[in-house]
Design a protein around this motif. Structure first.
Motif, short mmCIF file in Angstrom:
data_model
loop_
_atom_site.label_atom_id
_atom_site.label_comp_id
_atom_site.label_asym_id
_atom_site.label_seq_id
_atom_site.Cartn_x
_atom_site.Cartn_y
_atom_site.Cartn_z
N THR A 179 4.81 -12.39 -8.91
CA THR A 179 5.33 -11.09 -9.32
C THR A 179 5.88 -10.31 -8.14
O THR A 179 6.98 -9.74 -8.20
N GLU A 180 5.12 -10.29 -7.06
CA GLU A 180 5.54 -9.48 -5.90
C GLU A 180 6.76 -10.07 -5.22
O GLU A 180 7.63 -9.33 -4.71
N VAL A 181 6.90 -11.39 -5.18
CA VAL A 181 8.10 -12.00 -4.61
C VAL A 181 9.34 -11.59 -5.40
O VAL A 181 10.39 -11.25 -4.83
N LEU A 182 9.23 -11.60 -6.73
CA LEU A 182 10.37 -11.16 -7.55
C LEU A 182 10.71 -9.70 -7.31
O LEU A 182 11.89 -9.33 -7.20
N VAL A 183 9.70 -8.86 -7.17
CA VAL A 183 9.94 -7.43 -6.93
C VAL A 183 10.59 -7.22 -5.57
O VAL A 183 11.54 -6.43 -5.43
N VAL A 218 -9.93 1.29 -5.56
CA VAL A 218 -10.17 0.14 -4.68
C VAL A 218 -8.85 -0.46 -4.20
O VAL A 218 -8.68 -0.79 -3.02
N ALA A 219 -7.88 -0.58 -5.12
CA ALA A 219 -6.58 -1.13 -4.73
C ALA A 219 -5.87 -0.22 -3.73
O ALA A 219 -5.23 -0.70 -2.78
N ALA A 220 -5.98 1.11 -3.93
CA ALA A 220 -5.33 2.04 -3.01
C ALA A 220 -5.93 1.95 -1.61
O ALA A 220 -5.22 2.07 -0.60
N ILE A 221 -7.23 1.75 -1.55
CA ILE A 221 -7.89 1.60 -0.24
C ILE A 221 -7.31 0.40 0.51
O ILE A 221 -7.18 0.40 1.74
N VAL A 222 -6.93 -0.62 -0.24
CA VAL A 222 -6.37 -1.82 0.39
C VAL A 222 -4.88 -1.65 0.67
O VAL A 222 -4.38 -2.05 1.74
N VAL A 223 -4.15 -1.05 -0.27
CA VAL A 223 -2.69 -1.00 -0.17
C VAL A 223 -2.21 0.03 0.84
O VAL A 223 -1.25 -0.23 1.59
N PRO A 270 -3.26 1.20 3.82
CA PRO A 270 -3.09 0.80 5.23
C PRO A 270 -1.88 -0.10 5.44
O PRO A 270 -1.17 0.03 6.45
N PHE A 271 -1.62 -1.03 4.51
CA PHE A 271 -0.45 -1.89 4.66
C PHE A 271 0.84 -1.09 4.52
O PHE A 271 1.83 -1.37 5.22
N THR A 272 0.83 -0.10 3.63
CA THR A 272 2.04 0.72 3.45
C THR A 272 2.36 1.51 4.72
O THR A 272 3.53 1.55 5.17
N PHE A 273 1.36 2.15 5.31
CA PHE A 273 1.61 2.91 6.55
C PHE A 273 1.96 1.99 7.72
O PHE A 273 2.77 2.34 8.58
N LEU A 274 1.35 0.80 7.73
CA LEU A 274 1.72 -0.16 8.78
C LEU A 274 3.17 -0.60 8.61
O LEU A 274 3.93 -0.70 9.61
N ALA A 275 3.58 -0.84 7.37
CA ALA A 275 4.96 -1.22 7.12
C ALA A 275 5.92 -0.09 7.51
O ALA A 275 6.99 -0.33 8.09
N ILE A 286 8.10 -6.60 2.96
CA ILE A 286 7.19 -7.75 3.09
C ILE A 286 5.77 -7.30 3.39
O ILE A 286 4.80 -7.76 2.77
N ILE A 287 5.61 -6.37 4.36
CA ILE A 287 4.25 -5.94 4.73
C ILE A 287 3.60 -5.17 3.58
O ILE A 287 2.43 -5.41 3.24
N SER A 288 4.33 -4.27 2.96
CA SER A 288 3.75 -3.55 1.82
C SER A 288 3.51 -4.48 0.64
O SER A 288 2.57 -4.29 -0.14
N GLY A 289 4.34 -5.51 0.50
CA GLY A 289 4.12 -6.49 -0.57
C GLY A 289 2.83 -7.27 -0.38
O GLY A 289 2.16 -7.61 -1.36
N ILE A 290 2.48 -7.57 0.86
CA ILE A 290 1.21 -8.25 1.12
C ILE A 290 0.04 -7.38 0.65
O ILE A 290 -0.92 -7.86 0.03
N GLY A 291 0.12 -6.10 0.96
CA GLY A 291 -0.93 -5.20 0.49
C GLY A 291 -0.98 -5.12 -1.03
O GLY A 291 -2.07 -5.07 -1.63
N SER A 292 0.19 -5.14 -1.68
CA SER A 292 0.22 -5.09 -3.14
C SER A 292 -0.39 -6.35 -3.75
O SER A 292 -1.08 -6.28 -4.79
#
Length: 440
Positions: free
Chosen positions: A157-161, A348-353, A355-360, A384-390
């Protein structure tokens, strides 16, 4: 009075020398004459039978008619007082042994035996905490299958997005027009239309992934209730015949939702078209709010249609009817549990996502400031970085939301249809439901 051993009262048993229902000590049927000798002939039993009853009271348990003790006999014991007798220290009277799993001590029993738990939940009506714990336990116990399904669906799903956003939807001109206060109405309308289109496409792709994950995880959760593991291949073979119907169900529910919202906004649109823009806008907002309440009510009524369709192999319309029947009378409870599960999963998902979003954003062209101000470009690094978090966040949200929905469906069927008996038989639990209950 019941004459079961341990329950009979003193003096009520026939063995005490008189017939049941009479009071007082038993007396001889005929008294010897005072002038007759005290000793009776030993070889004439007929004479003895004609003057004395053949059933004599045991020695020491009766008194003479005058109330005094007979010569050579000890006085009778005092009559039993309140609380006569003692109860066994670890069980009810009469030596009755409670079934295994029941509490000990008469008057202090622990209630019915604990429900069987062959899998992740006990086979009885569930509380909110048990439903949430069952979803988490399924993910923890069968983590290879659950996380494998969630990871596969989330990655695809995330690759398509990402590809869609990188090649099609990354229109910086539209973003600039939305952030430009001096932009014309045509530019704003064009930019808003492109944004809505992109959001809708991303939503549909995410919805497809959610449907696929829900279909597979429903099978896994239903097996986990019975304590039986299932592989990804087995889950797919079991769910595959119902997947097209599940897609049809999801799109039908979306069509109903948007249709209700459109009907709510229609009066305001008509008023605005007649020339009253302010009144039309206000009426449209009120209509959308009212329609939103109706749409929410319908979505909760149909929220258990997905597990009903997958587990009962029902048609689309029949599964919606089954959901309506199961939710009836429990609408607020179903809403609360679904809402709580969604909040927990998204936190829980936001806690994970995040940090990746701000890093991206930090590694992209304009940094975190551009991302916060909305002027940053959605470059490949950011996507790509935010997609990994997603992907990691979806691995958590998919099992929780799907597991809670399935367990809520099972809980409602246990409460209304005694599904626990069928589940116990399917799990191989012996003599489930045959144990006596207090008062039965």
């Amino acid at each position: 009075m019941n004459d079961t051993p341990g329950w009979a009262s003193p003096g009520s048993a026939p063995s005490d020398g008189h017939e049941p229902g009479t009071s007082g000590p038993a007396e001889p049927t005929a008294r010897p004459d005072a002038a007759q000798p005290a000793q009776q002939p030993e070889n004439n039993p007929q004479d003895a039978d004609s003057k004395w009853s053949q059933e004599q009271p045991p020695p020491g348990q009766w008194s003479a008619p005058t109330g005094a003790a007979a010569p050579g006999q000890t006085p009778p014991p005092p009559p039993p007082g309140p609380g006569w007798g003692t109860q066994p220290p670890a069980g009810p009277p009469g030596g009755y042994s409670p079934p295994p799993g029941w509490g000990g001590g008469y008057g202090g029993w622990g209630g019915p035996p604990p429900a069987a738990k062959p899998g992740v939940i006990p086979l009885r009506p569930l509380g909110v905490g048990e439903i949430l714990d069952g979803a988490v336990s399924t993910m923890r116990t069968y983590w290879r299958t659950v996380l494998g399904i969630s990871l596969t669906v989330a990655v695809v799903t995330e690759v398509l997005v990402i590809l869609l956003q990188g090649f099609v939807l990354n229109d910086s001109a539209g973003t600039e027009a939305l952030n430009d206060p001096s932009a014309s109405a045509d530019e704003l309308t064009h930019a808003l239309g492109e944004t809505m289109l992109g959001t809708t496409v991303v939503f549909l792709i995410s919805l497809i992934g959610t449907v696929a994950a829900t279909a597979l995880l429903t099978t896994v959760t239903s097996r986990a209730v019975l304590g039986r593991p299932v592989t990804t291949g087995e889950a797919w073979r079991d769910a595959r015949p119902q997947v097209p119907r599940l897609f049809g169900l999801i799109f039908l529910l979306l069509l109903i939702t948007f249709g209700v919202l459109a009907v709510g906004a229609l009066p305001g649109i008509l008023v605005a078209a007649a020339g009253s823009n302010g009144g039309g806008l206000a009426l449209a907002i009120l209509g959308i709010l009212g329609a939103g309440v109706v749409a929410l009510w319908l979505m909760i009524r149909f929220s258990l249609a997905s597990p009903a369709l997958m587990l009962e192999k029902q048609s689309i319309v029949k599964s919606m009817s089954r959901s309506t029947k199961l939710v009836r009378g429990s609408w607020w409870r179903v809403l609360g549990i679904q809402l709580l599960a969604g909040i927990i999963a998204n936190i829980v998902a936001a806690i994970v996502v995040l940090p990746f979003t701000f890093l991206a954003a930090a590694l992209s062209g304009e940094g975190v400031g551009g991302f916060v101000n909305g002027t940053g470009d959605l470059g490949w690094t950011f996507l790509i970085i935010s997609g990994i978090g997603s992907v990691i966040g979806s691995m958590i949200t998919f099992p929780i939301t799907a597991g809670v929905t399935v367990l809520l469906y099972i809980d409602q069927r246990i409460r209304r249809e005694a599904l626990d008996l069928e589940l116990a038989r399917a799990a191989g639990v012996q003599d489930y439901g045959s144990r006596p209950t207090p008062g039965s």
